[in-house]
Scaffold this active site. Structure first.
Site, PDB file in Angstrom:
ATOM      1  N   ARG A   1      31.959  38.822  34.217  1.00  0.00           N
ATOM      2  CA  ARG A   1      32.175  37.589  34.982  1.00  0.00           C
ATOM      3  C   ARG A   1      31.064  36.607  34.610  1.00  0.00           C
ATOM      4  NH1 ARG A   1      31.944  39.139  40.965  1.00  0.00           N
ATOM      5  NH2 ARG A   1      34.050  39.908  40.680  1.00  0.00           N
TER       6      ARG A   1
ATOM      7  N   LYS B   1      26.705  34.297  48.760  1.00  0.00           N
ATOM      8  CA  LYS B   1      27.572  33.289  48.140  1.00  0.00           C
ATOM      9  C   LYS B   1      27.293  31.880  48.664  1.00  0.00           C
ATOM     10  CE  LYS B   1      31.205  36.598  47.164  1.00  0.00           C
ATOM     11  NZ  LYS B   1      32.599  37.022  47.373  1.00  0.00           N
TER      12      LYS B   1
ATOM     13  N   CYS C   1      44.486  38.269  44.547  1.00  0.00           N
ATOM     14  CA  CYS C   1      43.340  38.798  43.814  1.00  0.00           C
ATOM     15  C   CYS C   1      43.845  39.603  42.621  1.00  0.00           C
ATOM     16  CB  CYS C   1      42.499  39.674  44.720  1.00  0.00           C
ATOM     17  SG  CYS C   1      43.326  41.225  45.127  1.00  0.00           S
TER      18      CYS C   1
ATOM     19  N   CYS D   1      43.138  44.841  48.931  1.00  0.00           N
ATOM     20  CA  CYS D   1      42.403  45.728  49.840  1.00  0.00           C
ATOM     21  C   CYS D   1      41.643  44.824  50.813  1.00  0.00           C
ATOM     22  CB  CYS D   1      41.459  46.647  49.062  1.00  0.00           C
ATOM     23  SG  CYS D   1      39.887  45.905  48.614  1.00  0.00           S
TER      24      CYS D   1
ATOM     25  N   LYS E   1      25.444  41.101  48.412  1.00  0.00           N
ATOM     26  CA  LYS E   1      25.834  39.889  47.697  1.00  0.00           C
ATOM     27  C   LYS E   1      25.675  38.655  48.586  1.00  0.00           C
ATOM     28  CE  LYS E   1      30.136  41.167  46.881  1.00  0.00           C
ATOM     29  NZ  LYS E   1      31.612  41.231  46.739  1.00  0.00           N
TER      30      LYS E   1
ATOM     31  N   ARG F   1      25.428  34.509  44.047  1.00  0.00           N
ATOM     32  CA  ARG F   1      26.442  34.524  42.982  1.00  0.00           C
ATOM     33  C   ARG F   1      26.705  33.113  42.442  1.00  0.00           C
ATOM     34  NH1 ARG F   1      29.800  39.268  43.596  1.00  0.00           N
ATOM     35  NH2 ARG F   1      28.433  40.959  44.232  1.00  0.00           N
TER      36      ARG F   1
ATOM     37  N   CYS G   1      41.124  46.864  39.074  1.00  0.00           N
ATOM     38  CA  CYS G   1      40.173  46.944  40.183  1.00  0.00           C
ATOM     39  C   CYS G   1      40.116  48.369  40.754  1.00  0.00           C
ATOM     40  CB  CYS G   1      40.562  45.966  41.290  1.00  0.00           C
ATOM     41  SG  CYS G   1      39.400  46.089  42.662  1.00  0.00           S
TER      42      CYS G   1
ATOM     43  N   CYS H   1      39.260  39.517  48.259  1.00  0.00           N
ATOM     44  CA  CYS H   1      38.913  38.629  47.141  1.00  0.00           C
ATOM     45  C   CYS H   1      39.903  37.475  46.966  1.00  0.00           C
ATOM     46  CB  CYS H   1      38.827  39.429  45.849  1.00  0.00           C
ATOM     47  SG  CYS H   1      37.713  40.825  45.970  1.00  0.00           S
TER      48      CYS H   1
HETATM   49 FE1  SRM Z   1      35.761  40.277  44.951  1.00  0.00          FE
HETATM   50  C1  SRM Z   1      34.571  43.485  44.781  1.00  0.00           C
HETATM   51  C2  SRM Z   1      37.389  40.666  42.132  1.00  0.00           C
HETATM   52  C3  SRM Z   1      36.201  36.977  44.939  1.00  0.00           C
HETATM   53  C4  SRM Z   1      34.910  40.163  48.333  1.00  0.00           C
HETATM   54  N1  SRM Z   1      35.893  41.814  43.666  1.00  0.00           N
HETATM   55  C5  SRM Z   1      35.306  43.039  43.733  1.00  0.00           C
HETATM   56  C6  SRM Z   1      35.530  43.831  42.439  1.00  0.00           C
HETATM   57  C7  SRM Z   1      34.384  43.529  41.520  1.00  0.00           C
HETATM   58  C8  SRM Z   1      35.750  45.345  42.622  1.00  0.00           C
HETATM   59  C9  SRM Z   1      34.530  46.229  42.532  1.00  0.00           C
HETATM   60  O1  SRM Z   1      33.566  46.044  43.289  1.00  0.00           O
HETATM   61  O2  SRM Z   1      34.553  47.140  41.699  1.00  0.00           O
HETATM   62  C10 SRM Z   1      36.841  43.145  41.959  1.00  0.00           C
HETATM   63  C11 SRM Z   1      37.118  43.208  40.463  1.00  0.00           C
HETATM   64  C12 SRM Z   1      38.596  43.177  40.180  1.00  0.00           C
HETATM   65  C13 SRM Z   1      38.895  42.985  38.744  1.00  0.00           C
HETATM   66  O3  SRM Z   1      39.408  43.942  38.126  1.00  0.00           O
HETATM   67  O4  SRM Z   1      38.653  41.910  38.211  1.00  0.00           O
HETATM   68  C14 SRM Z   1      36.710  41.786  42.590  1.00  0.00           C
HETATM   69  N2  SRM Z   1      36.509  39.056  43.700  1.00  0.00           N
HETATM   70  C15 SRM Z   1      37.238  39.391  42.604  1.00  0.00           C
HETATM   71  C16 SRM Z   1      37.902  38.180  41.972  1.00  0.00           C
HETATM   72  C17 SRM Z   1      37.975  38.262  40.452  1.00  0.00           C
HETATM   73  C18 SRM Z   1      39.288  37.981  42.606  1.00  0.00           C
HETATM   74  C19 SRM Z   1      40.205  37.039  41.909  1.00  0.00           C
HETATM   75  O5  SRM Z   1      41.373  37.413  41.795  1.00  0.00           O
HETATM   76  O6  SRM Z   1      39.820  35.957  41.487  1.00  0.00           O
HETATM   77  C20 SRM Z   1      36.971  37.081  42.519  1.00  0.00           C
HETATM   78  C21 SRM Z   1      35.783  36.860  41.616  1.00  0.00           C
HETATM   79  C22 SRM Z   1      34.874  35.848  42.174  1.00  0.00           C
HETATM   80  C23 SRM Z   1      33.778  35.424  41.238  1.00  0.00           C
HETATM   81  O7  SRM Z   1      34.090  34.821  40.222  1.00  0.00           O
HETATM   82  O8  SRM Z   1      32.624  35.669  41.583  1.00  0.00           O
HETATM   83  C24 SRM Z   1      36.502  37.717  43.822  1.00  0.00           C
HETATM   84  N3  SRM Z   1      35.498  38.813  46.379  1.00  0.00           N
HETATM   85  C25 SRM Z   1      35.891  37.527  46.177  1.00  0.00           C
HETATM   86  C26 SRM Z   1      35.991  36.843  47.440  1.00  0.00           C
HETATM   87  C27 SRM Z   1      36.469  35.410  47.650  1.00  0.00           C
HETATM   88  C28 SRM Z   1      35.352  34.414  47.554  1.00  0.00           C
HETATM   89  O9  SRM Z   1      34.187  34.759  47.377  1.00  0.00           O
HETATM   90  O10 SRM Z   1      35.672  33.235  47.687  1.00  0.00           O
HETATM   91  C29 SRM Z   1      35.638  37.769  48.420  1.00  0.00           C
HETATM   92  C30 SRM Z   1      35.679  37.533  49.948  1.00  0.00           C
HETATM   93  C31 SRM Z   1      34.592  36.677  50.455  1.00  0.00           C
HETATM   94  C32 SRM Z   1      33.415  37.521  50.892  1.00  0.00           C
HETATM   95  O11 SRM Z   1      32.592  37.857  50.049  1.00  0.00           O
HETATM   96  O12 SRM Z   1      33.369  37.851  52.074  1.00  0.00           O
HETATM   97  C33 SRM Z   1      35.317  38.998  47.736  1.00  0.00           C
HETATM   98  N4  SRM Z   1      34.829  41.592  46.320  1.00  0.00           N
HETATM   99  C34 SRM Z   1      34.632  41.351  47.660  1.00  0.00           C
HETATM  100  C35 SRM Z   1      34.076  42.537  48.260  1.00  0.00           C
HETATM  101  C36 SRM Z   1      33.672  42.713  49.746  1.00  0.00           C
HETATM  102  C37 SRM Z   1      32.284  42.262  50.012  1.00  0.00           C
HETATM  103  C38 SRM Z   1      31.810  42.595  51.413  1.00  0.00           C
HETATM  104  O13 SRM Z   1      31.304  41.691  52.075  1.00  0.00           O
HETATM  105  O14 SRM Z   1      31.936  43.746  51.816  1.00  0.00           O
HETATM  106  C39 SRM Z   1      33.982  43.498  47.233  1.00  0.00           C
HETATM  107  C40 SRM Z   1      33.463  44.955  47.363  1.00  0.00           C
HETATM  108  C41 SRM Z   1      31.983  45.034  47.511  1.00  0.00           C
HETATM  109  O15 SRM Z   1      31.240  44.086  47.290  1.00  0.00           O
HETATM  110  O16 SRM Z   1      31.548  46.126  47.876  1.00  0.00           O
HETATM  111  C42 SRM Z   1      34.479  42.874  46.041  1.00  0.00           C
HETATM  112 FE1  SF4 Z   2      40.014  44.584  44.196  1.00  0.00          FE
HETATM  113 FE2  SF4 Z   2      40.247  44.548  46.803  1.00  0.00          FE
HETATM  114 FE3  SF4 Z   2      39.040  42.562  45.586  1.00  0.00          FE
HETATM  115 FE4  SF4 Z   2      41.617  42.782  45.325  1.00  0.00          FE
HETATM  116  S1  SF4 Z   2      40.543  42.431  47.262  1.00  0.00           S
HETATM  117  S2  SF4 Z   2      40.183  42.444  43.643  1.00  0.00           S
HETATM  118  S3  SF4 Z   2      41.892  44.953  45.356  1.00  0.00           S
HETATM  119  S4  SF4 Z   2      38.304  44.615  45.665  1.00  0.00           S
END
Ligand code: SRM
Ligand code: SF4
Length: 572
Positions: free
Chosen positions: A79, A212, A430, A475, A210, A149, A436, A479
């Protein structure tokens, strides 16, 4: 507040990993030389995240490989760091060429945080990947891990001077909060070894979780402030940026079955003048660094720290650390979040074309060679590109004389579709399966068909041109920001989702769970009933999310820490 007394709790394993990492180096460099496994060992599995990479494998073929006694096909997702999502044509060409030649999936995936991801890069190509990006001025430092981030910024380029100024602040904030270790340059770019001795802002163990940040220009809330720990809401006077209202403590993730986790909106801290921006950003980060929960990672984000210590105490600490006083917030209003697909004209008389990219997935699809189309556009385009937080792409800064050619190329390659409905434009998912590791249900791969079903329902009730902010997330991590949608699906298991209703168009209300663990057919049947009522009972221009609240089909979430898990009211 659950688990928020660091004094009497054991630090989580990640704290040891960070603390012993020698400022994020670990033994990543040694692992890179190990060709016995395609993956990273022990602590390095976590540490590569701080360098912008996640170890993954293709879950579609995992079972088959296990049967053949093969290790999973390890690879990384990368990323990039792109504050405000700005990328030049030269950078684009290089990014796309690497994806084409060296990534398993061949795609450039635009994300919900204004950047791109590669999926499926194998170990022997990882250094080449970083070096190729560095050659065009791109890095992936701190796009994952317990750090600040990629900093988001309302992307519409020169709609006003404020847009340019806001973007410049997004870049400054991103730079200011970056890790200072030289580990990235040393490992990936063969840079000179410089012993890091301190991380003045992030500290030797980095952040508890993390973090943001956004810079947003009302009335657009396209970057979804309430998903973020720290937001700078641009306040302008006579067309000039004069300061920011600061919002702290948003976040959307939760864990199924754990009521100590919940989505939460950010709190209003007040107004600051521009000169205090970096000091306040640093003070919020360091307060979270020192007060955040380092024992329980599920309660470690800023939103839980605010719940634990109270908004007033957190704000007072920020004022002390920043040597600043928050004034009363200046008035502003968010009205919507969608990107304006199509052409708009900027104040400099240049033109900007926003392309709808379904799921942000840029690939050559049958009859829709999106990747080739963007390559051809990048070869002639003289302005830049802007990635949006809705996974779309803006071709920005097009001179009047170049407009026809850009439009022709976009149309020829399926990047402009005249039949695109408002519903599809306002739907998002997402990544989820197959890459993922945390995915519980499909998201990206089910979205297109699921939007078609929704379009059919809207058409059936005479609402063809209407839309509902519809988001799917594989999930409960959220995201795809389903927890700020009017209709949000949250993956529960294969083919099963929790259905949430009642968010609003502006992204200022969290939707509540209406039905648990149901399949797509049942979801569409419920939506069919509700949309039929919306069509016949709605007030003039009433949005679906507002209708379900007014009609008491679902109770609004007022304070998610207290009422998010309250029983919904079922009135059908
Ligand atoms: Fe996310 C983890 C994809 C935006 C909350 N996110 C992941 C991972 C890296 C899975 C992992 O930890 O192994 C996913 C990778 C999937 C893949 O195969 O690409 C993933 N997140 C994404 C993306 C690519 C979704 C998308 O379809 O665009 C977004 C990438 C953002 C970026 O460029 O940085 C993405 N993730 C978000 C958002 C939305 C936002 O930030 O606007 C959230 C919710 C907002 C928040 O943070 O509360 C989000 N991602 C998470 C979480 C839960 C964090 C938490 O507070 O517990 C995880 C899991 C973790 O961190 O443990 C996670
Ligand atoms: Fe993966 Fe869950 Fe984030 Fe979708 S919402 S990209 S399934 S960690």
């Amino acid at each position: 507040m659950a688990g928020n007394n660091p004094e009497d709790q054991k630090p989580s394993p990640n704290e040891r990993i960070k603390g012993e990492s020698n400022f994020l180096r670990g033994t990543i460099a040694q692992d890179l030389k190990d060709d016995l496994t395609g993956g990273f060992t022990s602590d390095n599995f976590q540490l590569i995240r701080f360098h912008g990479m996640y170890q993954q494998d293709d879950r579609d073929i995992r079972g088959e490989r296990a049967k053949q006694k093969l290790e999973p096909m390890h690879n990384v997702m990368l990323r990039a760091r792109m504050p405000g999502g700005v990328i030049t044509p030269k950078q684009w060409l290089s990014v796309e060429k690497f994806a084409e030649e060296h990534s398993t999936y061949g795609s450039v995936r635009l994300t919900t945080r204004q950047t791109f991801q590669y999926h499926g890069v194998l170990k022997p190509k990882m250094k080449l990947m970083h070096q190729t990006l560095a050659s065009v001025g791109i890095d992936s430092i701190a796009t994952a891990g317990d750090v600040n981030r990629n900093v988001l910024c309302t992307p519409n380029p020169v709609e006003s001077e404020v847009h340019q100024q806001a973007w410049e602040w997004a870049v400054k904030i991103s730079e200011h909060l970056l890790p200072k270790t030289h580990a990235y340059a040393e490992i990936w770019l063969d840079g000179e070894k410089v012993e890091s001795t301190e991380e003045p802002v992030l500290g030797p163990k980095y952040l508890p979780r993390k973090f943001k940040t956004t810079v947003v220009i009302p009335p657009q809330n396209d970057i979804d402030v309430h998903a973020n720990d720290l937001n700078f809401v641009a306040i302008a006077e006579n067309g000039k940026l004069v300061g920011f209202n600061v919002l702290v403590g948003g976040g959307l993730a939760m864990t199924h079955g754990d009521k100590n986790t919940f989505p939460r909106k950010a709190d209003d801290f007040g107004f600051i003048t521009l000169d205090k921006t970096l000091a306040v950003a640093e003070a919020v980060v360091t307060t979270q660094r020192d007060w955040g929960n380092r024992s329980n990672r599920k309660n470690a984000k800023t939103k839980y720290t605010l719940e634990a210590v109270g908004v007033d105490a957190f704000r007072a600490e920020v004022e002390k650390r920043a040597d600043a006083k928050f004034a009363e917030s200046r008035p502003y209003e968010f009205t919507d979040r969608g990107d304006r697909i199509g052409w708009v004209e900027g104040i400099d008389k240049k033109h900007h074309l926003t392309l709808f990219i379904e799921n942000g997935r840029i690939l050559d699809f049958p009859n829709k060679p999106l990747k080739t189309g963007l390559r051809k556009i990048a070869e002639v385009h003289k302005g830049d590109f802007r990635m949006t937080a809705n996974q779309n792409l803006i071709i920005a800064g097009v001179a009047t004389e170049d407009k026809d050619e850009i439009e022709r190329l976009a149309r020829e390659h399926g990047l402009i579709e005249d039949e695109l409905t408002a519903q599809r434009q306002n739907s998002m998912a997402c990544v989820s399966l197959p890459t993922c590791p945390l995915a519980m249900a499909e998201a990206e791969r089910m979205l297109p068909q699921s939007v078609t079903s929704l379009e059919d329902i809207l058409t059936k009730y005479g609402l063809k041109d209407e839309h509902i902010v519809y988001r799917v997330t594989g999930c409960p991590n959220g995201c795809g920001r389903a927890m700020l949608a009017e209709v949000g699906l949250v993956g529960k298991g294969p083919g099963k989702y929790n259905l949430h209703l009642g968010g609003n168009r502006a992204g200022t209300r969290i939707p509540r769970m209406y039905r648990e663990n149901i399949g797509e057919e049942e979801i569409m049947s419920i939506l069919d009933d509700l949309i039929s009522r919306w069509a016949s009972e709605r007030q003039p221009n009433e949005a679906f999310g507002d209708f379900v609240i007014r009609s008491e089909i679902i109770l609004p979430v007022v304070n998610s820490a207290e009422d998010f898990y309250d029983e919904p009211s079922y009135s059908i």
